[in-house]
Motif scaffolding. Structure first.
Motif, PDB file in Angstrom:
ATOM      1  N   PHE A   1      51.734  18.678  35.782  1.00  0.00           N
ATOM      2  CA  PHE A   1      51.014  19.062  34.573  1.00  0.00           C
ATOM      3  C   PHE A   1      50.324  20.410  34.708  1.00  0.00           C
ATOM      4  O   PHE A   1      50.129  21.101  33.704  1.00  0.00           O
ATOM      5  N   ALA A   2      49.997  20.809  35.911  1.00  0.00           N
ATOM      6  CA  ALA A   2      49.509  22.176  36.108  1.00  0.00           C
ATOM      7  C   ALA A   2      50.630  23.172  35.831  1.00  0.00           C
ATOM      8  O   ALA A   2      50.399  24.240  35.251  1.00  0.00           O
ATOM      9  N   THR A   3      51.842  22.815  36.232  1.00  0.00           N
ATOM     10  CA  THR A   3      52.998  23.675  35.948  1.00  0.00           C
ATOM     11  C   THR A   3      53.229  23.778  34.443  1.00  0.00           C
ATOM     12  O   THR A   3      53.423  24.873  33.898  1.00  0.00           O
ATOM     13  N   LEU A   4      53.194  22.630  33.765  1.00  0.00           N
ATOM     14  CA  LEU A   4      53.374  22.628  32.320  1.00  0.00           C
ATOM     15  C   LEU A   4      52.284  23.437  31.619  1.00  0.00           C
ATOM     16  O   LEU A   4      52.542  24.210  30.692  1.00  0.00           O
ATOM     17  N   ALA A   5      51.050  23.275  32.084  1.00  0.00           N
ATOM     18  CA  ALA A   5      49.930  24.000  31.470  1.00  0.00           C
ATOM     19  C   ALA A   5      50.028  25.496  31.714  1.00  0.00           C
ATOM     20  O   ALA A   5      49.564  26.296  30.895  1.00  0.00           O
TER      21      ALA A   5
END
Length: 343
Positions: free
Chosen positions: A98-102
């Motif tokens: 989710f850090a990657t997505l964000a």
């Protein structure tokens, strides 16, 4: 954490990437993206993907991958998980994903977390043999994710460097009362799955409101509830379209899950099945009909629950009929807003 405007009720979509008979997963994913793009134009606030496993009729197993697919093909609608079933996963890997997505789609990604398996117990065991221990560690794993996203974690030995300092909105999902206690204690938004588990809706909301503790994430309670909607130009057409959903629910209740079937005319046999008490309980918040019919039921639901946001799921076989249903729902929500009946 993003806050919705207080003068209106945001409306959002829960997508399961349902596979109808004759459709391939590739076509289903294309249809999901098409729906998300239309939803963005219709004014929907969020587009969330659910996590389910070992179900022939649902293609949203790799939830974070699909979130990237949807976010990459849209421009402003928020995209997230409804939800990531945390006991199936490592909290560190969830934070990385989710850090990657964000980072790819800034200020557009939501992380909804649940503790249910999203599948049968045998499959849950295959996903993670220690899953039951992970269920009991749900609050601890939640704290781990929050820590990985915190700027203060830079000195820790275990880190997710790209997550540190990212404002990742976290939502607690529930279908009973357990998660209401956790969401209230942690001061996080609470999302209830009333579209398939309506029994404890009001008890769970009461627990959440009465026990809510303000946090650095949220100063006041924030609630969302999900309903099923099948809207069409007429009540008769919506009823015909709903026969696919009725067969799907019967499959869930009998353990005979199959691909979503094309709609048929409402036969006396199907009408009798639809009156079964178990099916009626599960479909309590399934609003089927024309715009005016669904509008009245939606307005009543919003007034009775007092939720801050409403989320809609729709199991409709024909992709264009599904888009039309979501368009009709967006129109009726705008009409309710303009009439000032939601406050």
């Amino acid at each position: 954490m993003p806050q919705a405007p207080k003068d209106k009720i945001p409306y959002s979509i829960l997508e399961l990437a349902t596979i109808g008979v004759g459709f391939t997963p590739t076509q289903v994913f294309k249809n999901s993206l098409d729906l998300a793009q239309k939803a963005e134009a219709f004014g929907y606030h969020r587009f969330w993907l659910a996590e389910h496993h070992n179900m022939v009729s649902i293609a949203s197993a790799a939830t974070s991958v699909l979130i990237g697919h949807i976010a990459g093909g849209t421009e402003k609608i928020r995209v997230g998980s409804g939800g990531i079933m945390l006991p199936n996963h490592s909290s560190l890997l969830v934070a990385e994903q989710f850090a990657t997505l964000a980072s790819l789609y800034p200020d557009r990604i939501d992380l909804g977390l649940g503790r249910a398996p999203g599948t049968d117990q045998l499959t849950a065991q295959a996903i993670r043999p220690d899953r039951m221990q992970a269920v009991y560690r749900f609050p601890e794993e939640l704290h781990n994710i929050q820590r990985y996203f915190s700027s203060e974690n830079k000195q820790a030995k275990v880190r997710v460097p790209m997550a540190e300092g990212i404002d990742m909105p976290i939502y607690i999902l529930g279908s009973s009362t357990d998660s209401a206690h956790l969401a209230a204690k942690e001061g996080l938004p609470y999302v209830f799955a009333s579209h398939f588990a309506p029994t404890h809706l009001f008890e769970a909301l009461s627990i959440y409101y009465n026990n809510f503790q303000p946090s650095k994430y949220l100063k006041e309670p924030y609630t969302m509830a999900c309903i099923n909607v099948i809207a069409a130009d007429t009540d008769a057409e919506a009823e015909r379209i709903s026969t696919s959903s009725i067969r799907m629910v019967v499959g869930v209740l009998t353990g005979k899950i199959d691909y979503l079937q094309p709609p048929t005319e409402m036969t006396p046999e199907l009408r009798q099945i639809s009156q079964d008490p178990a099916l009626q309980r599960m479909m309590k918040y399934s609003f089927i009909g024309s715009k005016e019919t669904v509008k009245k039921k939606t307005e009543a639901f919003l007034k009775e629950t007092g939720v801050n946001e409403i989320m809609v799921a729709s199991h409709i076989y024909d992709p264009q009929a599904r888009i039309a249903s979501y368009r009709i729902f967006s129109e009726l929500m705008k009409e309710l807003e303009n009439a000032k009946t939601l406050n």
